[in-house]
Design a protein around this motif. Structure first.
Motif, short mmCIF file in Angstrom:
data_model
loop_
_atom_site.label_atom_id
_atom_site.label_comp_id
_atom_site.label_asym_id
_atom_site.label_seq_id
_atom_site.Cartn_x
_atom_site.Cartn_y
_atom_site.Cartn_z
N SER A 252 65.82 45.76 -18.10
CA SER A 252 65.79 44.49 -18.95
C SER A 252 65.75 44.86 -20.56
CB SER A 252 64.60 43.85 -18.74
OG SER A 252 64.71 43.32 -17.20
N ARG A 253 64.70 45.89 -20.88
CA ARG A 253 64.61 46.45 -22.05
C ARG A 253 66.03 46.96 -22.99
NH1 ARG A 253 60.13 49.27 -19.69
NH2 ARG A 253 58.12 48.23 -20.18
N TYR A 254 66.80 47.29 -21.93
CA TYR A 254 68.24 47.97 -22.29
C TYR A 254 69.02 46.82 -23.07
CZ TYR A 254 72.95 49.41 -21.74
OH TYR A 254 74.41 49.68 -21.98
N LEU A 255 68.63 45.77 -22.58
CA LEU A 255 69.51 44.38 -22.96
C LEU A 255 68.93 43.84 -24.27
CD1 LEU A 255 70.31 42.26 -19.68
CD2 LEU A 255 71.71 43.80 -21.06
N LEU A 256 67.45 44.03 -24.31
CA LEU A 256 66.65 43.25 -25.32
C LEU A 256 66.59 44.03 -26.40
CD1 LEU A 256 64.27 41.51 -22.70
CD2 LEU A 256 66.49 40.80 -23.86
N ASP A 257 66.57 45.23 -26.39
CA ASP A 257 66.15 46.16 -27.70
C ASP A 257 67.17 47.11 -28.04
OD1 ASP A 257 64.51 47.73 -29.50
OD2 ASP A 257 63.03 48.38 -28.15
N PRO A 258 68.13 46.78 -28.82
CA PRO A 258 69.34 47.53 -29.24
C PRO A 258 69.20 48.76 -29.71
CG PRO A 258 69.78 45.01 -29.98
CD PRO A 258 68.22 45.46 -29.58
N GLU A 259 67.79 49.23 -30.46
CA GLU A 259 67.73 50.25 -31.17
C GLU A 259 67.41 51.31 -30.21
OE1 GLU A 259 64.89 49.65 -34.17
OE2 GLU A 259 65.97 48.13 -35.16
N ARG A 260 66.76 51.11 -29.18
CA ARG A 260 66.47 52.02 -27.93
C ARG A 260 67.39 51.83 -26.68
NH1 ARG A 260 61.62 50.23 -30.39
NH2 ARG A 260 60.43 51.39 -31.45
#
Length: 288
Positions: free
Chosen positions: A110-118
């Motif tokens: 989920s973070r892969y989609l929501l946090d472009p910088e990381r």
């Protein structure tokens, strides 16, 4: 969980060692008691010119019974302890770890989609956790699905052919109970579906279909990634429950062995002492 497991394992090793020592002591003392009763029987026969002393003979029978019951109680306790720890709890540990890792991996997705910088960082974290669950040497997110399919097909043809590592391997190496293998295999198959969903999410994102990727990743409608994740967790919980039930049953059986057999062993020892005294009483009276 790891610290609790280490503490439990240390306690298990100590208890198994204690039981082994107690078993040796019980055998040695039992043999000595039987030898003593045999020597007493021989002495009475020689001294008083009788073939057998009924009281001492009955005491010997009780002593044999006491030794057998004591050995059986200690052996059964050790075996139930081993079953609870190795057959059941080792699997519970592996499956509980798998569940925790699974939720972490799902969060990384989920973070892969929501946090472009990381984004790259979360993609690698997801792969690393996937490797902890079902490890494939040298696999990347691009090659992981094919590797999983190939190794799982090999396992399906030969259950001794396990070309993967991780928590699922630990569980499949420890199949013991009825229905456990089928439940474990269902868990891995549900995991494979979830992994394919992850690749679909990344493909949609790469195509610029971010809304579709987010909807497929975070929605709970049938056929979405979260729905398949839920099915995977349900399957994981089912195989965990099989092992937990057998763990509880082994603990109960171990306690029952102690409660049922040791009182009988103690009663037989007391009876042996009483019968020995009764057998000696007439002979001692002859000295008056």
């Amino acid at each position: 969980m790891d610290s609790n497991n280490r503490a439990f394992n240390t306690r298990y090793a100590q208890t198994r060692s204690t039981l082994a020592t107690q078993l040796v002591v019980a055998v040695v003392l039992g043999v000595l008691l039987l030898v003593l009763l045999g020597v007493l029987q021989w002495y009475l026969g020689r001294r008083f010119h009788r073939i057998l002393n009924p009281g001492v003979l009955a005491a010997t029978v009780c002593a044999v019974l006491a030794v057998l019951l004591g050995i059986q109680a200690l052996s059964a306790t050790a075996e139930h302890l081993r079953g609870a720890r190795r057959d059941a709890f080792d699997s519970v540990v592996a499956l509980s770890r798998a569940r925790a890792i699974a939720y972490d991996a799902n969060a990384d997705e989920s973070r892969y989609l929501l946090d472009p910088e990381r984004r790259d960082q979360y993609a690698q974290a997801f792969l690393a956790k996937s490797q902890e669950l079902y490890g494939l040497k040298g696999a990347t997110l691009t090659t992981y699905d094919d590797g999983l399919a190939t190794t799982w097909q090999a396992y399906g043809s030969d259950h001794d052919d396990l070309r993967f590592t991780g928590e699922f391997r630990r569980e499949l190496d420890n199949i013991t109970f009825v229905g456990e293998r089928a439940a474990a295999e269902k868990t891995v198959e549900a995991y494979a579906v979830y992994q394919r969903d992850d690749r679909k999410i990344r493909a949609l994102f790469a195509q610029g279909k971010e809304r579709e990727a987010v909807a497929f990743c975070m929605g709970w409608e049938p056929g979405t990634s979260n729905a398949h994740f839920g099915a995977w967790m349900t399957a994981l919980d089912q195989v965990t429950d099989i092992n937990r039930r057998h763990y509880t049953a082994s603990v109960r059986a171990g306690r029952s062995a102690v409660a049922d057999l040791l009182p009988g062993a103690l009663g037989a020892l007391i009876s042996a002492a009483a019968l020995t005294a009764l057998g000696l009483r007439p002979r001692l009276a002859e000295f008056r």
